[in-house]
Motif scaffolding. Structure first.
Motif, mmCIF file in Angstrom:
data_model
loop_
_atom_site.group_PDB
_atom_site.id
_atom_site.type_symbol
_atom_site.label_atom_id
_atom_site.label_comp_id
_atom_site.label_asym_id
_atom_site.label_seq_id
_atom_site.Cartn_x
_atom_site.Cartn_y
_atom_site.Cartn_z
ATOM 1 N N CYS A 1 40.601 46.301 -4.770
ATOM 2 C CA CYS A 1 39.811 47.541 -4.869
ATOM 3 C C CYS A 1 40.595 48.739 -4.362
ATOM 4 C CB CYS A 1 38.509 47.406 -4.079
ATOM 5 S SG CYS A 1 37.271 46.366 -4.875
ATOM 6 N N TRP A 2 41.245 48.561 -3.221
ATOM 7 C CA TRP A 2 41.968 49.690 -2.627
ATOM 8 C C TRP A 2 43.326 49.905 -3.279
ATOM 9 C CZ3 TRP A 2 39.809 53.446 -0.060
ATOM 10 C CH2 TRP A 2 38.544 53.207 0.491
ATOM 11 N N PHE B 1 42.295 52.048 -6.049
ATOM 12 C CA PHE B 1 41.985 53.385 -5.528
ATOM 13 C C PHE B 1 43.261 54.207 -5.326
ATOM 14 C CE2 PHE B 1 41.833 56.194 -1.843
ATOM 15 C CZ PHE B 1 40.775 57.036 -2.169
ATOM 16 N N TYR B 2 44.250 53.604 -4.657
ATOM 17 C CA TYR B 2 45.485 54.350 -4.376
ATOM 18 C C TYR B 2 46.307 54.601 -5.644
ATOM 19 C CZ TYR B 2 44.831 54.490 0.649
ATOM 20 O OH TYR B 2 44.348 54.782 1.909
ATOM 21 N N MET C 1 44.914 55.224 -8.577
ATOM 22 C CA MET C 1 44.213 56.356 -9.192
ATOM 23 C C MET C 1 44.522 57.655 -8.449
ATOM 24 S SD MET C 1 42.717 55.267 -11.871
ATOM 25 C CE MET C 1 44.196 54.237 -12.016
ATOM 26 N N TYR C 2 44.617 57.555 -7.130
ATOM 27 C CA TYR C 2 44.951 58.735 -6.329
ATOM 28 C C TYR C 2 46.366 59.214 -6.676
ATOM 29 C CZ TYR C 2 46.135 61.609 -2.298
ATOM 30 O OH TYR C 2 46.559 62.643 -1.493
ATOM 31 N N VAL D 1 41.718 53.219 4.903
ATOM 32 C CA VAL D 1 41.374 54.547 4.381
ATOM 33 C C VAL D 1 42.276 55.657 4.907
ATOM 34 C CG1 VAL D 1 39.543 56.301 4.325
ATOM 35 C CG2 VAL D 1 38.954 53.892 4.052
#
Length: 343
Positions: free
Chosen positions: A81-82, A85-86, A88-89, A284
């Motif tokens: 998941c993360w 996320f990173y 996409m960031y 995070v």
């Protein structure tokens, strides 16, 4: 199972130390260099705490494989998941700054390797995610040895690898090991296994005879040795900057032993509650550091980025924002789960 407040209490200082390492420039002043080396106990302590909690379940559960499977799936889902996320960031930042978006996006995708993604946990701006992949592989190896009833053998084996790993880090001045040693084999496995053994009553009773006063004295001594060790290796001998040292082994062991002998330490304190969210803050915080740096850059205030008071403010702000945001994510996750059940 009764919660050990002392572990969460020390985790607060560990996560504070992680953010300090990532926020402060380590070489601009000797004081900051010392602070960086002082903070190097943090990730080993997280591995040890994870190994301890895993060991408690393994030793006292009948169906150990079921718990092992759920544990691995939980950490794997967290990592994936993360990682997404990173990624996409990174893509958003790329679209913001790139002169040739298509070309730079293709290069970004191309630079990923299978080994980086599944083992080293690297490749994105979420560089701290290596902890999750290292924990996954460490627990898999540990569980294999446990099922073969050879867990006792893993402790000296993993210690040897940990010591070898020093030559890819702080001890490279003596011999430069041509491998990345920030991974499961060279860091995660030993400290996870150490924590696992602390969960064994026989092992704990043998090591738990040390008085609190002696334990605290040893913690202070090894904190000092860790700083001196780092200074000698990097500043005197001109070695590479190290992420862990020989003294880190003893420091982590005595810190954890102190936590086990003082389980109510920090009970009902807010910082203990924050320490209980250390993993979430760890995952995070990097994006908030990046956002803070982007704001400073946009305001053209880069010249004050080495200011001690600003860095202290940034550290506290990053921890606060990470804690609140991860807490909110968990709240929305629970609410979503409840809605799904109702529907």
């Amino acid at each position: 199972m009764e919660r050990n407040n002392a572990i969460d209490f020390i985790k607060f200082f560990a996560i504070f130390s992680v953010v300090v390492i990532h926020v402060f420039p380590r070489d601009s002043q000797i004081g900051l260099f010392i602070l960086d080396n002082f903070s190097r106990f943090a990730v080993p302590f997280f591995f040890t705490a994870s190994g301890y909690l895993f060991g408690q379940k393994m030793i006292h559960k009948r169906d150990s494989f079921d718990y092992f499977k759920r544990y691995i799936i939980k950490i794997l889902k967290l990592y994936l998941c993360w990682l997404f996320f990173y990624m996409m960031y990174d893509v958003l930042i790329l679209y913001k700054d790139a002169a040739d978006v298509q070309k730079e996006f293709a290069q970004y995708i191309k630079h990923f390797s299978f080994l980086d993604l599944i083992y080293y946990g690297t490749g994105t701006s979420g560089y701290q995610l290596w902890f999750l992949t290292a924990l996954i592989w460490s627990v898999i190896i540990l569980f294999g040895f446990f099922k073969l009833k050879k867990a006792w053998l893993l402790l000296p084996i993993s210690l040897i690898f940990n010591l070898l790993g020093l030559f890819g880090q702080s001890y490279s001045v003596f011999y430069d090991l041509p491998l990345s040693t920030r991974d499961a084999l060279f860091i995660g496995l030993f400290y996870t296994t150490l924590g696992f053994f602390f969960a064994d009553d026989k092992f704990f009773k043998k090591s738990g005879a040390i008085t609190a006063k002696t334990n605290l004295s040893l913690i202070f001594i090894f904190f000092t040795i860790q700083v001196v060790e780092g200074y000698l290796l990097e500043k005197i001998l001109s070695g590479s900057h190290g992420e862990y040292f020989i003294s880190t082994i003893f420091l982590t062991a005595f810190l954890f032993l102190f936590a086990l002998n003082n389980k109510t330490l920090g009970k009902d304190l807010f910082i203990t509650k924050v320490g209980g969210r250390a993993l979430g803050i760890y995952i995070v915080h990097v994006v908030f550091i990046d956002i803070f740096d982007l704001i400073i850059s946009a305001l053209r205030m880069d010249h004050i980025s080495d200011n001690l008071f600003l860095k202290l403010f940034e550290t506290l702000l990053i921890i606060t924002m990470s804690y609140i945001s991860y807490d909110l994510l968990q709240y929305f996750k629970r609410r979503l789960s409840e809605l799904v059940k109702i529907s």
